[in-house]
Design an enzyme around this catalytic site. Structure first.
Site, mmCIF file in Angstrom:
data_model
loop_
_atom_site.group_PDB
_atom_site.id
_atom_site.type_symbol
_atom_site.label_atom_id
_atom_site.label_comp_id
_atom_site.label_asym_id
_atom_site.label_seq_id
_atom_site.Cartn_x
_atom_site.Cartn_y
_atom_site.Cartn_z
ATOM 1 N N GLU A 40 -14.802 -38.565 7.830
ATOM 2 C CA GLU A 40 -16.221 -38.446 8.171
ATOM 3 C C GLU A 40 -16.569 -37.009 8.554
ATOM 4 O OE1 GLU A 40 -18.730 -41.927 9.836
ATOM 5 O OE2 GLU A 40 -18.348 -40.652 11.578
ATOM 6 N N HIS A 79 8.426 -50.868 3.458
ATOM 7 C CA HIS A 79 8.555 -52.030 2.578
ATOM 8 C C HIS A 79 7.262 -52.295 1.820
ATOM 9 C CE1 HIS A 79 12.512 -53.215 4.201
ATOM 10 N NE2 HIS A 79 12.053 -52.649 5.310
ATOM 11 N N LYS A 137 -27.367 -46.979 4.421
ATOM 12 C CA LYS A 137 -28.159 -47.648 5.464
ATOM 13 C C LYS A 137 -29.607 -47.821 5.016
ATOM 14 C CE LYS A 137 -25.848 -45.795 9.611
ATOM 15 N NZ LYS A 137 -26.111 -44.958 10.797
#
Length: 549
Positions: free
Chosen positions: A355, A386, A514
């Site tokens: 960000e 793994h 937004k």
């Protein structure tokens, strides 16, 4: 701060030439040529943290040229500007002063000629008083019972930081049980509330403006749930506190403004855990431990502000990152904590880095012609071994890795920690030095296999090595050492942003989605087909409406 395109500097040109010399050099040869390589390319900080950057594709000349880049882009001037309270976040006309929140020296730090420290100290004192009342059981709910559970409702920086720290410092937690709700998906708040008793639950609503969609949606759902049991709206004040600056909205919600904890526009969300946003941390581990967290960060702040570039740990890590991102073409960095309590640390700095430095426009408003922020990701060891280490070891992508581990475990159970740390040490060694074809063949020969028998399998067992890592070994994960570590990464991000000529403290990239969501939301409320978007978005919305009907 000066706006300097790094690729136009003499240092960048020198680095390009130097890269031509270094790109094929193997770490095996770098270590073989210098028995003192570790001591030259590592440092211990405050007897709490060892940073080993020797397993990188660098030599002394590399660091000299990278430091020349830092000087030519006026990094030290930018550091001084931040610490002086200058408005280096120019797109929002704000200072950047998370360092003031943990300024344990209490030296004056001014914004617009006003010392911010008296207000910082006043909020900290208010947080301390509040924590003591809740932890000691003096604060009572509407039926007279003490608080047992605390729910932090926030998103982004109002959630990731507090959640990461409370998890990392679980060995220091008290009797209060902490919960974190962030996602606007109703499942998150619903599943959390199912486990709670409204008589003994305290909610912290963390939103600077008290208008953040996700946070306020969850806060109102929590309030509705609470009032189903409590009935009287006057009881809201006993069970909700606000981390905000919007007095009117906080009061309208039913929260006593005496229980509103303020912070300032010079506190960025992803750097806010040191502020009132960290109230959940202080409630979880106690205010004294919260102060130790601040103190550890302040120690790193002082180092960053004063250490010469060759000894400055955040600067060195930042420069090495730029080296890989812009010269070797590495697109990602992995953060790999070998401590289960630190399981949210990679996610926290995924936000912190991506960000901050995920920008393609420079400080002059021009599209950059170089790489800026990398992709950050990671998981705790040994789980990652793994899952994705195969690609790190033998894939076609170069992925620089930070390995982080404590020497002392909070849970010295049998030989668990020895096994964990043996993997920590082994992985960085394997990534650096690999295993040659000759070593593989010799291994088979010792097992009684002839070259003819194994020639078909040998290529698959060869490890090229030369995969770069930093190792950060902490004495123990404490509030103090965690504060140091977080600040180390914060200042690394700042350093890279300065050198890459971008603004690290705004986040305009989150706004467009937004805005579109606010436009789409009313379109979801009726059965009418939607035709106001592109064909894909229209079709997705209309299928959603059809299936939901």
């Amino acid at each position: 701060m000066k706006n300097i395109n790094p690729t136009r500097t003499a240092a960048w040109q020198a680095l390009q030439q130097h890269f031509g010399q270094m790109k094929s050099v193997h770490m095996r040869d770098l270590f073989a040529a210098d028995a003192d390589r570790f001591s030259k390319f590592s440092a211990t900080f405050d007897d709490q943290m060892l940073v080993d950057y020797s397993k990188n594709r660098i030599n002394a000349e590399t660091l000299e040229k990278l430091q020349a880049l830092a000087r030519e882009t006026d990094l030290q001037g930018a550091i001084a500007a931040m610490f002086a309270g200058e408005k280096i976040n120019r797109t929002e006309d704000r200072a950047v002063l998370h360092i003031a929140l943990r300024n344990r020296s209490n030296t004056p730090i001014c914004v617009d000629g006003k010392d911010v420290m008296p207000e910082v100290n006043a909020v900290l004192a208010k947080m301390k008083q509040f924590c003591v009342r809740v932890i000691d059981g003096e604060w009572r709910g509407y039926t007279g019972k003490a608080i047992t559970d605390v729910v932090n409702i926030g998103i982004g920086g109002s959630d990731l930081g507090p959640y990461m720290v409370t998890e990392a410092l679980r060995p220091y937690k008290n009797h209060l049980t902490m919960h974190f709700v962030s996602n606007v998906d109703g499942t998150h708040i619903a599943e959390t509330l199912q486990r709670l008793n409204p008589e003994t639950t305290l909610f912290l609503v963390a939103s600077k403006t008290f208008t953040t969609q996700e946070t306020m949606t969850n806060a109102h759902s929590a309030r509705d749930w609470f009032l189903q049991a409590a009935g009287d709206e006057r009881h809201v004040a006993r069970h909700f506190a606000a981390l905000s600056t919007n007095v009117q909205a906080v009061a309208a919600f039913g929260i006593d403004t005496a229980n509103m904890f303020e912070f300032w526009d010079w506190v960025g969300g992803r750097y806010s855990l040191w502020s009132a946003i960290g109230l959940s941390i202080a409630l979880s581990i106690g205010y004294d431990n919260f102060e130790q967290l601040l103190a550890g960060a302040h120690a790193m702040d002082r180092h960053f502000a004063s250490a010469p570039l060759p000894q400055n740990l955040p600067v060195l890590l930042a420069l090495i990152g730029i080296w890989y991102n812009n010269f070797f073409g590495a697109e990602t960095e992995a953060i790999l904590p070998y401590d289960q309590y630190m399981h949210r640390f990679p996610a926290y700095f995924q936000q912190g880095n991506m960000e901050s430095n995920g920008k393609y426009v420079d400080r002059d408003g021009q599209v950059v012609d170089y790489q800026t922020g990398p992709i950050i990701w990671g998981e705790p060891g040994t789980n990652g071994q793994h899952a994705f280490y195969q690609l790190i070891h033998q894939g076609t992508k170069l992925i620089p890795c930070d390995f982080i581990a404590p020497a002392i475990s909070h849970n010295p159970l049998g030989d668990h920690h020895g096994k964990l740390l043996s993997n920590f040490f082994a992985q960085t060694e394997a990534l650096a030095f690999g295993k040659s074809r000759e070593a593989v063949e010799e291994e088979f020969a010792k097992a009684g296999k002839s070259a003819a028998e194994v020639q078909h399998i040998v290529p698959f067992k060869v490890f090229e090595g030369n995969r770069p890592t930093n190792s950060i070994l902490l004495r123990e994960i404490t509030p103090y050492s965690l504060g140091m570590l977080i600040a180390l990464y914060e200042h690394k991000i700042f350093t890279q942003g300065v050198i890459l000529n971008i603004f690290s403290f705004d986040q305009w990239g989150v706004e467009l989605g937004k805005q579109l969501a606010n436009r789409i939301l009313p379109e979801l409320e009726d059965a009418q087909p939607v035709r106001s978007h592109d064909s894909s978005t229209n079709a997705l919305i209309n299928r959603f409406k059809a299936w939901r009907a």
